[in-house]
Design an enzyme around this catalytic site. Sequence first.
Site: not given
Length: 234
Positions: A210, A107, A212
């Site tokens: 993202h 990001c 994660e």
Amino acid sequence: MTRPLIGLVPLVDIGRQSLWMLPAYMDALERSGGAPVMLPLTSDAGVLERVVSACDGLLITGGQDVNPALYGRDRGLCGELCDGRDGMETPLFELALKRDIPVLGICRGMQFINVALGGTLYRDIPTEHPTPLCHRQSAPYDRPSHEVAIEAGSPLDALFGVRKLGVNSCHHQAVERLSDRLRAAARADDGLIEAFYMPSARFVLGVQWHPELSFAADECSRRIFAEFVGAAAR
Ligand code: MN
């Protein structure tokens, strides 16, 4: 195998004068075989040199907007800025390139890498690149918001084995002009670059989504971390 040490750029809560971390970043690195450690927020060259020399890889996390002054523009419709992170990531990324250790930018981290290498950003997608796609979704964040097309022949093409991928999306800025030292690896249907890599580096990968947050839900997210940690281990 010894777990590679992965340094994470800290998240900064300016209002609370606090450095913090989302466990999702650390959990994803741990589950992928890495040993994550949050770095201090500093632009001190001596500290950063010591820190980078101890790390096998660097994760540049999400966060505030990159100051457009770094690419010669006024603030425009930027959100919150963070001088501490801009000031740290500039020398940190330079040191990482010098040592050629793997860098994953997520990001803001991706956007910063593009700026550090001479590229520019859309400061506000809705006004500077109007699109019907939803790049700023609401929770749950492990669900896809839009698709991306993987560029043929890019490292993500080999890594994923699919050409279309649903990704989450939580950004209001994006790459405008891609640095000539980077190559696009994925694009949204509205043309926005959603991932890139640096051909001259051993491993520099930027993703606008993202992974994660979709680590548990999505195999391709797990592969990004596995590839990054694996490169750091070598
Ligand atoms: Mn997006």
